[in-house]
Design a protein around this motif. Structure first.
Motif, PDB file in Angstrom:
ATOM      1  N   THR A 138       7.340  -0.150 -10.968  1.00 37.26           N
ATOM      2  CA  THR A 138       7.130  -0.161  -9.519  1.00 37.26           C
ATOM      3  C   THR A 138       5.896  -0.994  -9.221  1.00 37.26           C
ATOM      4  O   THR A 138       4.851  -0.828  -9.862  1.00 37.26           O
ATOM      5  CB  THR A 138       6.932   1.259  -8.978  1.00 37.26           C
ATOM      6  OG1 THR A 138       8.089   2.044  -9.288  1.00 37.26           O
ATOM      7  CG2 THR A 138       6.735   1.249  -7.468  1.00 37.26           C
ATOM      8  N   ASP A 167       3.430  -2.999  -3.868  1.00 39.04           N
ATOM      9  CA  ASP A 167       4.027  -3.050  -2.526  1.00 39.04           C
ATOM     10  C   ASP A 167       5.192  -2.078  -2.375  1.00 39.04           C
ATOM     11  O   ASP A 167       5.824  -2.029  -1.313  1.00 39.04           O
ATOM     12  CB  ASP A 167       4.470  -4.471  -2.180  1.00 39.04           C
ATOM     13  CG  ASP A 167       5.685  -4.930  -2.995  1.00 39.04           C
ATOM     14  OD1 ASP A 167       6.062  -4.231  -3.962  1.00 39.04           O
ATOM     15  OD2 ASP A 167       6.248  -5.992  -2.660  1.00 39.04           O
ATOM     16  N   GLY A 168       5.493  -1.317  -3.430  1.00 40.18           N
ATOM     17  CA  GLY A 168       6.565  -0.334  -3.362  1.00 40.18           C
ATOM     18  C   GLY A 168       7.897  -0.810  -3.895  1.00 40.18           C
ATOM     19  O   GLY A 168       8.863  -0.032  -3.935  1.00 40.18           O
ATOM     20  N   THR A 169       7.987  -2.060  -4.341  1.00 39.70           N
ATOM     21  CA  THR A 169       9.250  -2.554  -4.892  1.00 39.70           C
ATOM     22  C   THR A 169       9.527  -1.896  -6.240  1.00 39.70           C
ATOM     23  O   THR A 169       8.691  -1.947  -7.145  1.00 39.70           O
ATOM     24  CB  THR A 169       9.221  -4.082  -5.072  1.00 39.70           C
ATOM     25  OG1 THR A 169       8.961  -4.704  -3.809  1.00 39.70           O
ATOM     26  CG2 THR A 169      10.557  -4.583  -5.614  1.00 39.70           C
ATOM     27  N   THR A 228      15.926   2.057   2.592  1.00 40.70           N
ATOM     28  CA  THR A 228      15.576   1.026   1.615  1.00 40.70           C
ATOM     29  C   THR A 228      16.651  -0.048   1.601  1.00 40.70           C
ATOM     30  O   THR A 228      17.799   0.181   1.994  1.00 40.70           O
ATOM     31  CB  THR A 228      15.446   1.613   0.192  1.00 40.70           C
ATOM     32  OG1 THR A 228      16.727   2.107  -0.221  1.00 40.70           O
ATOM     33  CG2 THR A 228      14.412   2.736   0.149  1.00 40.70           C
ATOM     34  N   HIS A 254      16.447  -4.562  -7.665  1.00 42.00           N
ATOM     35  CA  HIS A 254      15.184  -4.402  -6.948  1.00 42.00           C
ATOM     36  C   HIS A 254      15.485  -3.657  -5.655  1.00 42.00           C
ATOM     37  O   HIS A 254      16.461  -3.975  -4.965  1.00 42.00           O
ATOM     38  CB  HIS A 254      14.576  -5.759  -6.577  1.00 42.00           C
ATOM     39  CG  HIS A 254      13.834  -6.430  -7.687  1.00 42.00           C
ATOM     40  ND1 HIS A 254      12.947  -7.464  -7.461  1.00 42.00           N
ATOM     41  CD2 HIS A 254      13.845  -6.224  -9.026  1.00 42.00           C
ATOM     42  CE1 HIS A 254      12.441  -7.863  -8.613  1.00 42.00           C
ATOM     43  NE2 HIS A 254      12.977  -7.132  -9.585  1.00 42.00           N
ATOM     44  N   ARG A 256      13.352  -1.639  -2.146  1.00 42.85           N
ATOM     45  CA  ARG A 256      12.084  -1.292  -1.506  1.00 42.85           C
ATOM     46  C   ARG A 256      12.342  -0.775  -0.100  1.00 42.85           C
ATOM     47  O   ARG A 256      13.266  -1.238   0.586  1.00 42.85           O
ATOM     48  CB  ARG A 256      11.143  -2.492  -1.436  1.00 42.85           C
ATOM     49  CG  ARG A 256       9.715  -2.120  -1.025  1.00 42.85           C
ATOM     50  CD  ARG A 256       8.837  -3.341  -0.857  1.00 42.85           C
ATOM     51  NE  ARG A 256       9.122  -4.033   0.393  1.00 42.85           N
ATOM     52  CZ  ARG A 256       8.312  -4.919   0.961  1.00 42.85           C
ATOM     53  NH1 ARG A 256       7.165  -5.248   0.371  1.00 42.85           N
ATOM     54  NH2 ARG A 256       8.642  -5.516   2.093  1.00 42.85           N
ATOM     55  N   LYS A 257      11.524   0.139   0.309  1.00 47.05           N
ATOM     56  CA  LYS A 257      11.605   0.666   1.662  1.00 47.05           C
ATOM     57  C   LYS A 257      11.277  -0.436   2.664  1.00 47.05           C
ATOM     58  O   LYS A 257      10.282  -1.143   2.521  1.00 47.05           O
ATOM     59  CB  LYS A 257      10.625   1.836   1.827  1.00 47.05           C
ATOM     60  CG  LYS A 257      10.689   2.517   3.177  1.00 47.05           C
ATOM     61  CD  LYS A 257       9.735   3.709   3.231  1.00 47.05           C
ATOM     62  CE  LYS A 257       9.807   4.408   4.586  1.00 47.05           C
ATOM     63  NZ  LYS A 257       8.889   5.572   4.641  1.00 47.05           N
ATOM     64  N   THR A 315      13.618  -5.644   0.709  1.00 52.50           N
ATOM     65  CA  THR A 315      13.211  -6.093  -0.617  1.00 52.50           C
ATOM     66  C   THR A 315      12.853  -7.570  -0.585  1.00 52.50           C
ATOM     67  O   THR A 315      13.690  -8.396  -0.193  1.00 52.50           O
ATOM     68  CB  THR A 315      14.356  -5.866  -1.627  1.00 52.50           C
ATOM     69  OG1 THR A 315      14.727  -4.491  -1.598  1.00 52.50           O
ATOM     70  CG2 THR A 315      13.933  -6.248  -3.026  1.00 52.50           C
TER      71      THR A 315
END
Length: 270
Positions: free
Chosen positions: A155, A158-160, A229, A247, A249-250, A253
């Motif tokens: 992770t 940046d949350g990815t 996400t 990948h 992310r919220k 992405t």
């Protein structure tokens, strides 16, 4: 007789005016620049001319969202084993340890404690898909005799969330059979559980810079409107090995590091 005074010495010539300091600094900078560029020119010519593909730091330019991946290097092969795309290797077999062909996590990443770069079960791989997809994929994995699955996850700040799986089959023909059955035949692989309704990624170029000629990629993205996400995923096929890269992310992405990850994993396999 009066004594005459000795003639006064001729005045010393006035020293030439010193150039302003800013001129001196500029000349110094240019001299240094010339020396540096001369050195860089020689070094670059030597470096590019003598550099192996695996020595090239893949897509490491910063400032455009790319991640700082470690320098790429291929693992050593068992003595006498050819590379996968050597003419002597008809089955296009990767003789290197599959785990050593997994892309390493970039700088700043928090490793996934369950996907550490080691072997994972078929069930763990299938968990990337919905319950409705898993039956068909299980049959395909059995039919084409998958041998091993290795995976790594991490992770980013940046949350990815990133996950990379490598699946090894007995030959390139069986790997291709699985890919065509999963992605093009039944279509069950065109979406993953985190990206229902995924579509081909229109931002993926036909010939991405750094791509390997023996590697094929199929890249997908979850279109808007997506839920909390967004996920992107890709299949990377090279010889006897199929890679799945996910990948998510919220809020969306980022496309640049996703494409970077796909290209770099392809370089390791190709």
């Amino acid at each position: 007789m009066t004594e005459q005074a000795a003639p006064a010495p001729a005045p010393a010539p006035a020293p030439a005016p010193r150039p302003p300091r800013r001129v001196l600094r500029a000349v110094g900078r240019w001299a240094v620049a010339v020396a540096v560029f001369a050195g860089l020119g020689t070094g670059a010519a030597y470096g590019v001319g003598g550099m192996e593909r695996t020595d090239v730091p893949g897509l490491s330019t910063h400032g455009d969202g790319r991640w700082d991946y470690p320098r790429l290097s291929l693992p050593a092969l068992p003595s006498g084993s050819p590379r996968p795309f050597n003419p002597e290797n008809a089955g296009e077999i990767h003789h290197a340890d599959l785990r050593a062909l997994l892309l390493r996590a970039p700088a700043g990443a928090t490793p996934d404690k369950k996907l550490t770069g080691g072997w994972v079960s078929t069930e763990r791989y299938l968990s990337e898909y919905t319950a409705e997809q898993r039956g068909a994929l299980t049959t395909l994995l059995d039919d084409f005799a998958v041998r091993h699955i290795a995976a790594r996850g991490w992770t980013m700040p940046d949350g990815t969330v990133s996950r990379v799986y490598l699946l090894r089959f007995p030959s390139s023909g069986l790997a291709t059979g699985f890919k065509h059955g999963a992605v093009f035949g039944s279509g069950v692989g065109t979406s993953v559980a985190s990206a229902p309704g995924a579509e081909p990624d229109k931002s993926w170029p036909d010939s991405p810079p750094g791509s390997e000629m023996f590697v094929s990629t199929d890249v997908y993205a979850e279109p808007e409107p997506y839920g909390p996400t967004q996920a992107r995923h890709a299949y990377v096929a090279a010889g006897d090995t199929i890679g799945l890269i996910v990948h998510e992310r919220k809020g969306g992405t980022p496309v640049v590091p996703f494409h970077q990850t796909v290209v770099l994993q392809g370089q390791l396999l190709g």
